[in-house]
Design a protein around this motif. Structure first.
Motif, mmCIF file in Angstrom:
data_model
loop_
_atom_site.group_PDB
_atom_site.id
_atom_site.type_symbol
_atom_site.label_atom_id
_atom_site.label_comp_id
_atom_site.label_asym_id
_atom_site.label_seq_id
_atom_site.Cartn_x
_atom_site.Cartn_y
_atom_site.Cartn_z
ATOM 1 N N THR A 126 5.968 -4.740 6.172
ATOM 2 C CA THR A 126 5.480 -4.269 4.872
ATOM 3 C C THR A 126 4.045 -3.768 4.923
ATOM 4 N N GLY A 127 3.472 -3.665 6.132
ATOM 5 C CA GLY A 127 2.116 -3.165 6.292
ATOM 6 C C GLY A 127 1.117 -4.274 6.537
ATOM 7 N N ALA B 242 8.243 6.344 -4.273
ATOM 8 C CA ALA B 242 7.642 6.584 -2.958
ATOM 9 C C ALA B 242 8.513 7.480 -2.097
ATOM 10 N N LYS C 151 0.834 -1.200 0.000
ATOM 11 C CA LYS C 151 0.000 0.000 0.000
ATOM 12 C C LYS C 151 0.869 1.251 0.000
ATOM 13 N N LYS C 152 0.311 2.358 -0.472
ATOM 14 C CA LYS C 152 1.074 3.590 -0.624
ATOM 15 C C LYS C 152 1.775 4.007 0.659
ATOM 16 N N ALA C 153 1.083 3.866 1.785
ATOM 17 C CA ALA C 153 1.651 4.312 3.062
ATOM 18 C C ALA C 153 2.898 3.529 3.452
ATOM 19 N N ASP C 154 3.076 2.343 2.907
ATOM 20 C CA ASP C 154 4.191 1.480 3.296
ATOM 21 C C ASP C 154 5.297 1.414 2.249
ATOM 22 N N ARG C 155 5.094 2.050 1.093
ATOM 23 C CA ARG C 155 6.052 1.892 -0.010
ATOM 24 C C ARG C 155 7.393 2.556 0.251
ATOM 25 N N ALA C 156 7.402 3.702 0.945
ATOM 26 C CA ALA C 156 8.675 4.387 1.178
ATOM 27 C C ALA C 156 9.626 3.517 1.986
#
Length: 420
Positions: free
Chosen positions: A244-245, A412, A187-192
């Motif tokens: 990884t979320g 990200a 998910k986007k929140a975990d990509r960085a």
């Protein structure tokens, strides 16, 4: 460097194998899964150390104006096995980092290229206590050392499956992106956090950027232009044990070292019904083609060869029922997940150069198909122009199908202006 060529001072890569699944022209690929061989020892990277910075025991050689803190915090438990030794320092620069396990055995590793932390050479062991020592030094040679101990967590329940579409010691075309797969998608929140753990080193140096597909199931790494002939790609996807979320952790680290071969490109133009093949900038062959008929058009876009099969069977009866077909195909080269290939089509030789009659694939004569099959590498670019449909991002290894300005938007992590 954040968000692009995240390499370490030292990197050692290992074997990763990724066979591709097959679908016929007009078929949909159901997942893009891959099988993997066990890698050897990785010496590579991780990202942000565990939270809770703490000052461990400190020794100084004099009254040194150095401020130094180290993470993970002293005595911290249940630390992910992906953790690295983090530190904040002012008044000096970190010059030495060591990490030992409970038996006193030294753990190999290296500083990140930006000097922000020290990365173990491989995933740490579960339920193990480690001791870290970090020394910072001033310009005048004075030092300060801080230490910490921490214990890693046990086995995790839910995992994120990972894949690296790169074979150790193989040679690829100039358009071969580094392709990493995640299942389920990130998910986007975990990509960085995940992107920080994906390292690419190129020799000669060609700075690049990671970019994610919208689903988060794949991330691509490429440079601004195609790779230079003779480039070495050294890759480590250091996500083993990384959160990884969603309560999941990366299944394992993956790594590979590969080469880039000669510059071989195929350009197909619907207007002329021809494919022009160049090698190192010179035209080496022109072949007549037949593309997808009006009801099943070929896609236009920049693709790469993803898989090669000397002989296979295209079977669309599962998806198309009575309207489907089952046909033996020779010299098939996949260019999309959705089932478009360059392949031999003796039944359409009369139409090649004149009329589009295929189900979306690029039909060529048997002699041209065999010649191409013998010449191509996985990762060779295939550009198709002027058809009635456009290539969808993520339908294949589509890293080159967008402009550089658009590609970097998929990172990200912040991308420096110098790389935009």
């Amino acid at each position: 460097m954040v968000g692009m060529r995240r390499s370490l001072v030292m990197v050692v890569a290992a074997v990763v194998l990724a066979p591709l699944a097959l679908a016929g022209c007009g078929d949909k690929k159901s997942g893009g899964t891959a099988a993997w061989a066990e890698p050897g020892a990785d010496a590579s990277a991780s990202a942000g150390a565990a939270p809770g910075a703490s000052q461990g025991p400190v020794t100084e050689s004099a009254d040194v104006p150095i401020n130094l803190t180290v993470t993970p915090a002293v005595g911290k438990k249940d630390v992910p096995v992906s953790s690295e030794v983090g530190f904040t320092v002012s008044g000096g620069k970190v010059t030495t980092v060591s990490l030992t396990d409970a038996a006193g055995k030294a753990v190999a590793g290296a500083l990140r290229a930006d000097g922000s932390s020290w990365v173990p050479a491989a995933t740490l062991k579960a339920k193990t206590t480690y001791a870290a020592s970090v020394t910072a030094t001033t310009d005048s040679g004075l030092t300060k050392t801080a230490t910490t101990t921490f214990t890693t967590m046990g086995a995790v329940g839910k995992k994120t499956g990972t894949g690296l579409y790169l074979f150790d010691d193989h040679t690829y075309g100039v358009g071969m992106p580094v392709v990493v797969e995640f299942n389920p998608g990130i998910k986007k929140a975990d990509r960085a956090a995940v992107e920080k753990r994906m390292f690419v080193e190129t020799t000669p140096s060609q700075l690049g950027v990671w970019s994610w597909t919208s689903s988060g199931t794949q991330a691509y790494y490429r440079s601004k232009e195609y790779w230079q002939t003779g480039t070495t790609l050294k890759v480590r996807i250091a996500v083993g044990g990384l959160p990884t979320g969603g309560g999941r952790y990366g299944d394992r680290d993956r790594a590979a070292t590969a080469k880039i071969g000669r510059d071989f490109r195929m350009t197909v133009d619907n207007a002329t019904k021809k494919m022009v093949v160049t090698q190192d900038g010179k035209v080496v062959r022109t072949a007549l083609v037949s593309l997808g008929r009006k009801s099943k058009p070929s896609v236009s876009g920049t693709m790469v060869v993803m898989d090669k099969l000397a002989s296979t069977v295209f079977d669309t009866t599962d998806t198309d029922g009575a309207a489907g077909y089952k046909t033996k195909i020779e010299y098939a080269q996949r260019i999309t997940w959705s089932g478009q290939y360059v392949h031999s089509a003796p039944w359409s030789v009369g139409a090649q150069g004149h009329t589009n009659v295929s189900h979306g694939c690029v039909n060529v004569s048997p002699s041209n198909a065999q010649w191409l099959f013998d010449k191509t590498l996985i990762g060779d670019p295939v550009v198709v122009k002027g058809t009635g449909d456009k290539l969808a991002y993520g339908d294949g290894w589509t890293a080159w199908n967008v402009s550089w300005a658009e590609f970097v938007k998929g990172s990200a992590l912040p991308v420096p202006d110098s790389l935009k």
